[in-house]
Each structure stands twice: as C-alpha cells, then as structure tokens.
Write a protein that holds these residues in place. Sequence first.
Motif, mmCIF file in Angstrom:
data_model
loop_
_atom_site.group_PDB
_atom_site.id
_atom_site.type_symbol
_atom_site.label_atom_id
_atom_site.label_comp_id
_atom_site.label_asym_id
_atom_site.label_seq_id
_atom_site.Cartn_x
_atom_site.Cartn_y
_atom_site.Cartn_z
ATOM 1 N N LEU A 47 47.039 31.415 34.710
ATOM 2 C CA LEU A 47 46.006 31.621 33.716
ATOM 3 C C LEU A 47 46.095 30.570 32.631
ATOM 4 O O LEU A 47 47.091 30.428 31.944
ATOM 5 N N CYS A 48 45.003 29.820 32.492
ATOM 6 C CA CYS A 48 44.858 28.888 31.364
ATOM 7 C C CYS A 48 46.044 27.957 31.231
ATOM 8 O O CYS A 48 46.664 27.828 30.192
ATOM 9 N N ALA A 49 46.392 27.296 32.313
ATOM 10 C CA ALA A 49 47.551 26.420 32.314
ATOM 11 C C ALA A 49 47.181 25.080 31.704
ATOM 12 O O ALA A 49 46.590 24.229 32.336
ATOM 13 N N ALA A 50 47.535 24.877 30.459
ATOM 14 C CA ALA A 50 47.195 23.637 29.769
ATOM 15 C C ALA A 50 47.882 22.464 30.431
ATOM 16 O O ALA A 50 49.035 22.542 30.822
ATOM 17 N N PRO A 51 47.182 21.340 30.605
ATOM 18 C CA PRO A 51 47.854 20.141 31.096
ATOM 19 C C PRO A 51 49.027 19.793 30.195
ATOM 20 O O PRO A 51 48.965 19.989 28.989
ATOM 21 N N LEU A 52 50.069 19.256 30.783
ATOM 22 C CA LEU A 52 51.288 19.030 30.026
ATOM 23 C C LEU A 52 51.075 18.029 28.893
ATOM 24 O O LEU A 52 51.729 18.125 27.860
ATOM 25 N N TRP B 172 40.653 21.294 25.680
ATOM 26 C CA TRP B 172 41.130 20.566 26.847
ATOM 27 C C TRP B 172 40.586 21.244 28.097
ATOM 28 O O TRP B 172 40.205 22.426 28.059
ATOM 29 N N THR B 173 40.511 20.506 29.191
ATOM 30 C CA THR B 173 40.110 21.053 30.481
ATOM 31 C C THR B 173 41.015 20.491 31.563
ATOM 32 O O THR B 173 41.567 19.387 31.423
ATOM 33 N N PHE C 43 40.123 30.022 29.556
ATOM 34 C CA PHE C 43 39.530 30.439 30.827
ATOM 35 C C PHE C 43 40.394 29.928 31.966
ATOM 36 O O PHE C 43 40.919 28.811 31.908
ATOM 37 N N PHE C 44 40.529 30.752 33.004
ATOM 38 C CA PHE C 44 41.119 30.293 34.260
ATOM 39 C C PHE C 44 40.340 30.903 35.408
ATOM 40 O O PHE C 44 40.014 32.099 35.387
ATOM 41 N N GLY C 45 40.028 30.087 36.400
ATOM 42 C CA GLY C 45 39.359 30.579 37.591
ATOM 43 C C GLY C 45 39.814 29.802 38.809
ATOM 44 O O GLY C 45 40.212 28.641 38.713
ATOM 45 N N PHE C 46 39.757 30.459 39.961
ATOM 46 C CA PHE C 46 40.128 29.782 41.197
ATOM 47 C C PHE C 46 39.396 30.410 42.374
ATOM 48 O O PHE C 46 38.917 31.550 42.311
ATOM 49 N N VAL C 47 39.303 29.627 43.461
ATOM 50 C CA VAL C 47 38.800 30.122 44.739
ATOM 51 C C VAL C 47 39.762 29.652 45.823
ATOM 52 O O VAL C 47 40.086 28.460 45.898
#
Length: 283
Positions: A5-10, A35-36, A72-76
């Motif tokens: 969930l909402c894993a910010a880029p390092l 950030w995205t 936000f976090f989403g995946f398929v």
Amino acid sequence: MASLLCAAPLHAQDAAQSTEPAASEPAPPDGFFIWTDTSVSLLPYGYGFEVDPREQSTLTIEHAHASKIGDFFGFVDFTKFHGAPSGSDTETFYGELGPRFSVNKIFDKQISFHLFSWSAFEVKDVLLATQYERGEDPDVTEAALVGIGFDLDLRENGFLGGLGKFNYVQLNFYGRAEMTEGTRDGFRDMQVTMVASYPFKVGRADWLLDGYFDWVVGFGSEEWSYHLNPQLTVDLGALVWEVPKKFYAGVEIDLWWNKYQIPDSAAFNTNQQAVSLLFKYHF
C-alpha cells in the motif's frame, strides 16, 4: 502477488530525510501529486499454491501515489495456471483499489502520538482507509472495505530499539463487506492489514524486504483467513548497470491460512505455502 500500500519510491523517502538546511530544500510540489510510482512485476514460475493449481505464473501491474489529500495503491494480477484440469479455466485476474484520505493533509494538522509509553511505534498520520477487491467472477470474489488507517514510525525508545530504517509502516483496520453471491449484505466482518518496507545493505548490494499481511477476522458468515506475503529482492539495476531503484529481482513467499476463507480440512487443504521467482521494474 503482494500488494504494497502506497509504497513511496525510495528517492522520495531519501529526499524527506535530507539533512540540508531548509533554505536549500526544494519547494513542495505545486501540483496535486507529491510523488507517483508505477511498476510491472513478472513472477515467471511459482510452486506450492493450494485450491488453485499448484504451479502458476503471474504478471502484475501496480500503481501508487501520494497526493495533497492522501495516498493510493492499486494493482491487477493476471495469473496463468499450469497443469489445470481439462475444461477448467487456465487464466484469471484479480485486482484491488485502495485510496486513503489523510487527516494531516486535508485539515492541515500534524498528528504525532503513541498509544503506550512502551509502544514500538509512533502514529504520524490518521487516514480514512477504503479498498475495493474484485476477481474475474464477482459472484466468487468481490468485497468493499472501509475503516481507519495509521502511518507509523518506529520509536527510538520502543522495545525494538532504534530501528529507524523502514521506508514505511502502515496499519489499517477495515469493516469488510462481502459482495459475492450467497453472502449477506453489509459490513459484517473485519479485516486488519499491515504493510511495511525495510531496506538493508549486504556488501555492495542494496536489498529490500517488504510485504503485507491481511487478517480477515471471521466475524461474519465467512471463515477467518490470514494471508502473509513478503518479498525479498535485490536492486539488480544498481548492482549490475548502476541504475538504482529501477529493476529488482528476488523471491516472493505466499503463506495463506484458510485461503479464500475456505476452512482447511483433512479432505481439502487450504493452508498454502508457495514461493515464486520475482522480477520488478519501476517506470
């Protein structure tokens, strides 16, 4: 496939931890997004799955962002089954969408507190957490979740000591409404979700241990379920091509008790211990 969930880029985390004077720090972004991050993961082979065929391959598309109102976090997941019985489905998909809305950001507050003096974690933000889950067949897999979320920091005086290296730790408590065929309407169950990301270094290599757990408590008509899904990857892009935080390789472990909330029994094993190869590229 893990959902983080909402894993910010390092690099976003690194910027936030800069020790430069305030005058030299970049101004906050003017746009809506802070950030995205979008990534694609390939799990070319995995073994040990239950309920579904034991051997699988998965392609996952993930997107995460932080904005001026939350995150936000989403995946398929697109999954191919190997060795499926004749006449059965050999491919399927599953996805989740998880927007959260921040008290800190929306009301311009700065929340920081701990529940107990000995607590290892300090609460840094409180959020309205929502999530929608959907499989290929909504009569079999569909759910809506609404609850409260917390962004956590490890505290120096916690019982774990000074572990200050986590990229993020998030904890969400949801009311869960099953929307599948034959289940009663309404939020009749509860789910607890935690996600975390911990970077560490071994020699020249940068490693990342991250993942999540989902615990469906089982208050409703469905059985309880516990899903633990860690990933261990090495920053192969930095190690081989000197392009950091782009290309990772490693393994994913998928531990699931009462998978799909189907009770485990001697006649039908639903306790899963699976492992998959993992390659992930961040755009």
